[in-house]
Design an enzyme around this catalytic site. Structure first.
Site, PDB file in Angstrom:
ATOM      1  N   TYR A  53       1.027  -1.533  -0.220  1.00  0.00           N
ATOM      2  CA  TYR A  53      -0.582  -0.331  -0.203  1.00  0.00           C
ATOM      3  C   TYR A  53       0.578   1.217   0.135  1.00  0.00           C
ATOM      4  CZ  TYR A  53      -3.900  -2.750   1.144  1.00  0.00           C
ATOM      5  OH  TYR A  53      -4.805  -4.256   1.540  1.00  0.00           O
ATOM      6  N   LEU A 245     -17.953  -2.428   0.839  1.00  0.00           N
ATOM      7  CA  LEU A 245     -18.445  -1.886  -0.443  1.00  0.00           C
ATOM      8  C   LEU A 245     -18.528  -1.678  -1.528  1.00  0.00           C
ATOM      9  CD1 LEU A 245     -18.706   1.565   1.750  1.00  0.00           C
ATOM     10  CD2 LEU A 245     -20.254  -0.285   1.819  1.00  0.00           C
ATOM     11  N   LEU A 250     -21.499  -0.085  -3.421  1.00  0.00           N
ATOM     12  CA  LEU A 250     -22.392  -0.547  -3.512  1.00  0.00           C
ATOM     13  C   LEU A 250     -23.253   1.127  -1.640  1.00  0.00           C
ATOM     14  CD1 LEU A 250     -21.461  -3.931  -2.044  1.00  0.00           C
ATOM     15  CD2 LEU A 250     -23.619  -3.265  -3.561  1.00  0.00           C
ATOM     16  N   THR A 251     -22.878   2.125  -2.859  1.00  0.00           N
ATOM     17  CA  THR A 251     -23.186   3.334  -1.908  1.00  0.00           C
ATOM     18  C   THR A 251     -24.286   4.357  -3.136  1.00  0.00           C
ATOM     19  OG1 THR A 251     -21.520   4.712  -3.471  1.00  0.00           O
ATOM     20  CG2 THR A 251     -20.802   3.710  -1.177  1.00  0.00           C
TER      21      THR A 251
HETATM   22  N1  LIG Z   1      -6.239  -8.427   0.871  1.00  0.00           N
HETATM   23  C1  LIG Z   1      -6.857  -7.429   0.089  1.00  0.00           C
HETATM   24  O1  LIG Z   1      -6.286  -7.914  -1.001  1.00  0.00           O
HETATM   25  C2  LIG Z   1      -7.787  -6.270   0.093  1.00  0.00           C
HETATM   26  C3  LIG Z   1      -7.782  -5.611  -1.302  1.00  0.00           C
HETATM   27  C4  LIG Z   1      -8.664  -4.528  -0.818  1.00  0.00           C
HETATM   28  C5  LIG Z   1      -8.847  -4.046   0.556  1.00  0.00           C
HETATM   29  N2  LIG Z   1      -8.452  -4.030   1.678  1.00  0.00           N
HETATM   30  C6  LIG Z   1      -8.263  -3.920   2.699  1.00  0.00           C
HETATM   31  O2  LIG Z   1      -9.957  -3.829   2.894  1.00  0.00           O
HETATM   32  C7  LIG Z   1      -9.867  -1.958   3.278  1.00  0.00           C
HETATM   33  C8  LIG Z   1     -11.195  -1.702   2.855  1.00  0.00           C
HETATM   34  O3  LIG Z   1     -10.983  -1.879   1.391  1.00  0.00           O
HETATM   35  P1  LIG Z   1     -12.270  -1.373   0.511  1.00  0.00           P
HETATM   36  O4  LIG Z   1     -11.139   0.882   0.415  1.00  0.00           O
HETATM   37  O5  LIG Z   1     -12.033  -1.913  -0.931  1.00  0.00           O
HETATM   38  O6  LIG Z   1     -13.537  -1.000   1.048  1.00  0.00           O
HETATM   39  P2  LIG Z   1     -14.835  -0.049   0.562  1.00  0.00           P
HETATM   40  O7  LIG Z   1     -15.726  -0.673   1.754  1.00  0.00           O
HETATM   41  O8  LIG Z   1     -15.779  -1.612  -0.002  1.00  0.00           O
HETATM   42  O9  LIG Z   1     -14.805   1.051  -0.175  1.00  0.00           O
HETATM   43  C9  LIG Z   1     -13.751   1.988   0.096  1.00  0.00           C
HETATM   44  C10 LIG Z   1     -14.549   3.395  -0.470  1.00  0.00           C
HETATM   45  O10 LIG Z   1     -15.468   3.304  -0.979  1.00  0.00           O
HETATM   46  C11 LIG Z   1     -15.906   5.296  -1.037  1.00  0.00           C
HETATM   47  N3  LIG Z   1     -17.086   5.226   0.234  1.00  0.00           N
HETATM   48  C12 LIG Z   1     -16.959   5.183   1.485  1.00  0.00           C
HETATM   49  N4  LIG Z   1     -17.842   5.251   1.842  1.00  0.00           N
HETATM   50  C13 LIG Z   1     -18.757   5.720   0.902  1.00  0.00           C
HETATM   51  C14 LIG Z   1     -19.795   7.020   1.485  1.00  0.00           C
HETATM   52  N5  LIG Z   1     -20.602   6.812   2.578  1.00  0.00           N
HETATM   53  N6  LIG Z   1     -20.623   7.136   0.417  1.00  0.00           N
HETATM   54  C15 LIG Z   1     -19.899   7.458  -0.657  1.00  0.00           C
HETATM   55  N7  LIG Z   1     -18.601   6.458  -1.017  1.00  0.00           N
HETATM   56  C16 LIG Z   1     -18.211   5.770  -0.117  1.00  0.00           C
HETATM   57  C17 LIG Z   1     -14.644   5.598  -1.113  1.00  0.00           C
HETATM   58  O11 LIG Z   1     -14.061   5.554  -1.819  1.00  0.00           O
HETATM   59  P3  LIG Z   1     -13.909   6.860  -2.905  1.00  0.00           P
HETATM   60  O12 LIG Z   1     -12.270   7.582  -2.693  1.00  0.00           O
HETATM   61  O13 LIG Z   1     -14.569   6.651  -3.834  1.00  0.00           O
HETATM   62  O14 LIG Z   1     -14.934   8.137  -2.159  1.00  0.00           O
HETATM   63  C18 LIG Z   1     -13.838   4.586   0.405  1.00  0.00           C
HETATM   64  O15 LIG Z   1     -12.240   4.522  -0.288  1.00  0.00           O
HETATM   65  C19 LIG Z   1      -8.792  -1.896   2.368  1.00  0.00           C
HETATM   66  O16 LIG Z   1      -8.366  -0.711   3.253  1.00  0.00           O
HETATM   67  C20 LIG Z   1      -7.342  -2.852   3.144  1.00  0.00           C
HETATM   68  O17 LIG Z   1      -6.597  -2.498   4.556  1.00  0.00           O
HETATM   69  C21 LIG Z   1      -7.677  -5.943   1.197  1.00  0.00           C
END
Ligand SMILES: NC(=O)c1ccc[n+]([C@@H]2O[C@H](COP(=O)([O-])OP(=O)(O)OC[C@H]3O[C@@H](n4cnc5c(N)ncnc54)[C@H](OP(=O)(O)O)[C@@H]3O)[C@@H](O)[C@H]2O)c1
Length: 355
Positions: A53, A245, A250-251
């Site tokens: 990251y 999400l 899914l927002t």
């Molecule tokens: N192991 C793996 O391969 C892997 C892969 C992915 C993630 N992860 C881990 O999981 C964590 C979370 O993953 P993710 O960021 O993909 O999670 P997520 O909850 O699916 O997506 C988060 C993103 O959705 C948007 N968002 C969140 N709340 C919102 C709202 N109320 N309204 C509008 N947009 C909203 C934001 O992006 P915008 O910038 O577009 O606003 C936010 O950064 C990562 O930080 C990491 O630690 C691991």
């Protein structure tokens, strides 16, 4: 915030884990620190990061996220209050991680990875050290090129040529535990065969038992439930669910083809994983369903994952403090049988459009 036991370990992690992969690229260091301050104040004790990251991965930014967390823990002097999860990359052709060569799950590369992570994190131990993705050439969601790949057969030596035997990798993690560099071992983006194989090698005494599996889990990807749910339940391996999400799909903000300025998808065009055929109409359906329950789609989707019995911790992501507030409040939503029934009715019809 409610805490749940991590696998068979002595650690109890909050039902929400703070994801960090936006810090150092989409978010500044100050943003990251503010997010950790707020999450910890709300009872979160679990933070997930990786040597990879921030996202999207680039040579010039790699490692920044861990540095941001390390600086925060040093300033707050709170290392012992945080359960810290990080990851070593699986097989990659990129040479920037090791400095001079591609990376594999062999002793020299894993030691190089952990030592660099410890230095950036300003700590001498990582609570949960995970393999980010398998070294084996198997399909998993973040790597669409591998979709359709046929698993390779073992040869006489036990593994396909060029692959590091699981026993060999696990022994390296055993050394890391003995050296005190890590406390527990976890997998990510792994399948049932991989989890069971790692457990089998641990049962032979070759290394630590896997504590957790970090895989994608959300309305549009419930593939975990097909095989892995039973593996993890019976073997006491905790599911750490990521992308609750579906990275923002899914927002509701991407509904009807919208691409808001400054959103992850608009900035980095990394949405392909959640832009598969049929995905848009299915996401729209879940987003509409949320509103019939009087909830924002993002709250509804996070509440599902935060409160699902097969999930130990929901790894949430946020780019703004208001998004983080909403994600954290999902821990307090009472997820009803009526909600589950409505979600399952859609799932039964549409399956997993974004596996
Ligand atoms: N192991 C793996 O391969 C892997 C892969 C992915 C993630 N992860 C881990 O999981 C964590 C979370 O993953 P993710 O960021 O993909 O999670 P997520 O909850 O699916 O997506 C988060 C993103 O959705 C948007 N968002 C969140 N709340 C919102 C709202 N109320 N309204 C509008 N947009 C909203 C934001 O992006 P915008 O910038 O577009 O606003 C936010 O950064 C990562 O930080 C990491 O630690 C691991």
């Amino acid at each position: 915030m409610h805490k749940r036991r991590l696998g068979q370990t002595d650690l109890f992690v909050s039902k929400i884990c703070l994801g960090s992969m936006t810090w150092g690229q989409q978010n500044t260091e100050a943003d990251g620190h503010a997010q950790m301050d707020l999450a910890v104040a709300r009872g979160v004790n679990f933070i997930d990061t990786a040597e990879l990251y921030p996202i999207p991965p680039k040579a010039e930014t790699q490692g920044r996220t861990e540095t941001i967390i390390g600086n925060w823990m040093k300033a707050k002097r709170n290392r012992s209050q945080v359960i810290l999860a990080s990851k070593v990359v699986g097989r990659t052709a990129n040479t920037w991680f090791r400095g001079d060569r591609p990376s594999k799950l062999v002793r020299a590369d894993v030691f190089d990875a952990v030592d660099k992570s410890l230095a950036r994190l300003n700590t001498d131990y990582i609570d949960l050290y995970q393999i980010h993705w398998p070294e084996r050439d198997v399909p998993w969601g973040a790597n669409p090129n591998r979709i359709g790949a046929v698993p390779r057969r073992s040869d006489a030596a036990g593994v396909p040529e060029g692959e590091t035997p699981i026993a060999e990798t696990l022994a390296v993690f055993g050394e890391l535990v003995k050296a005190g560099k890590i406390r527990h071992f976890g997998l990510s983006n792994e399948n049932s065969w991989g989890v069971m194989r790692f457990i089998a090698e641990a049962d032979k005494g070759l290394g630590p038992r896997v504590a957790s599996l970090q895989n994608a889990y959300n309305f549009v990807n419930r593939t975990f439930e097909v095989n892995l749910a039973e593996v993890c339940e019976r073997e006491q391996v905790s599911l750490l669910a990521y992308s609750p999400l579906a990275q923002g799909y899914l927002t509701g903000k991407y509904d009807h083809g919208a691409r808001p300025q400054g959103s992850r998808s608009q900035l980095f065009n990394r949405g392909q994983r959640y832009e598969t055929p049929n995905a848009a109409e299915v996401q729209l359906e879940y987003n509409r369903l949320a509103r019939t329950f009087g909830m924002e789609p993002a709250l509804f989707a996070n509440a599902y994952v935060s409160n699902r019995p097969l999930v130990t911790s929901n790894i949430i992501g946020a780019t703004t403090i208001s998004q983080l507030e909403m994600a954290l409040s999902s821990a307090d939503v009472v997820w009803t049988g009526e909600m589950q029934k409505a979600v399952d009715a859609i799932h039964q019809r549409v399956g997993n459009p974004c596996p």
